[in-house]
Enzyme design. Structure first.
Site, PDB file in Angstrom:
ATOM      1  N   GLY A   1       0.809  -1.213   0.000  1.00  0.00           N
ATOM      2  CA  GLY A   1       0.000   0.000   0.000  1.00  0.00           C
ATOM      3  C   GLY A   1       0.836   1.254   0.000  1.00  0.00           C
ATOM      4  CD  GLN A   2      -1.697   4.802   3.142  1.00  0.00           C
ATOM      5  OE1 GLN A   2      -2.006   3.939   3.956  1.00  0.00           O
ATOM      6  NE2 GLN A   2      -1.867   6.086   3.359  1.00  0.00           N
ATOM      7  CB  THR A   3       5.529   4.012  -1.020  1.00  0.00           C
ATOM      8  OG1 THR A   3       4.838   4.925  -1.868  1.00  0.00           O
ATOM      9  CG2 THR A   3       5.540   2.642  -1.665  1.00  0.00           C
ATOM     10  CB  SER A   4       3.410   8.497   1.559  1.00  0.00           C
ATOM     11  OG  SER A   4       2.207   7.945   2.049  1.00  0.00           O
TER      12      SER A   4
END
Ligand code: G3D
Ligand code: MG
Length: 184
Positions: free
Chosen positions: A71-74
């Site tokens: 999912g979110q790499t951030s």
């Protein structure tokens, strides 16, 4: 009867520092099920940053942190807060989830590139072996490119978190490796 989980983890008793184990894997792999199965104490869920749930179980000088990869790499930079003192990584795979095996593979290898995790031993659970369509541990090992891993202690164990099978065998191996490394 097999050894109790507390017995397995008690082997680290006397290792005079905090030891951290990360339990990682895609959502749905069976991580939370394994954590509860261990029955070592109370599992605490925290949300230190947006969209990032960490489950924590503390037992003696051992801390188990568990979260979902993908999912979110951030939010990845926030994971680093948990890498310190990581003696072992448990990577849990849903052996029936053939479609996402390549994602699991990428996530695993990205994680293993982290500087602070270079010394950590790796245990992979090829989970959900009770399911008829499950890939075998040997097949999972192949798609995850485990044989490519150099300079790292690793092992893959077939498990069924629901039936409680394979968990003792895997954790036994991991605790042995960690104990050896801590005492060196
Ligand atoms: P996660 O924490 O990695 O996201 P969970 O995964 O522990 O929440 O498990 C996801 C689902 O898979 C759960 O089913 C759980 O019961 C199931 N599961 C976990 N381990 C096994 C296993 O070894 N065999 C089988 N057959 N199922 C397993 P639900 O239906 O609650 O979503
Ligand atoms: Mg979970």
């Amino acid at each position: 009867m097999g050894q109790s989980f507390s017995g397995i983890f008690n082997r680290l008793w006397g290792v005079n520092k905090e030891i951290r184990i990360l339990i990682l894997g895609l959502d749905g792999a069976g991580k939370t099920t394994i954590l509860y199965r261990l029955q070592l104490g109370t599992v605490v869920t925290t949300k230190p940053t947006i969209g990032f749930n960490v489950e924590t179980l503390k037992y003696n000088n051992l801390t188990l942190n568990i979260w979902d990869l993908g999912g979110q790499t951030s939010i990845r930079p926030y994971w680093r807060c948990y890498y310190n003192n990581t003696a072992g990584i448990i990577f849990v795979v849903d052996s029936t989830d053939r479609e996402r095996m390549d994602v699991a593979c990428q996530e695993l290898h990205t994680m293993l590139k982290e500087e602070e995790l270079q010394e950590s031993a790796l245990l992979v659970f090829a989970n959900k072996q009770d399911q008829p369509k499950a890939m075998t541990a040997a097949e999972v090992s192949k798609v995850l490119d485990l044989t490519e891993l150099k300079d790292r202690s690793w092992s893959i164990v077939a498990s069924s978190a629901i039936k409680g099978e394979g968990l003792t065998e895997g954790l036994d191996w991991l605790m042995d490796v960690i104990k050896d490394e801590q005492l060196q």
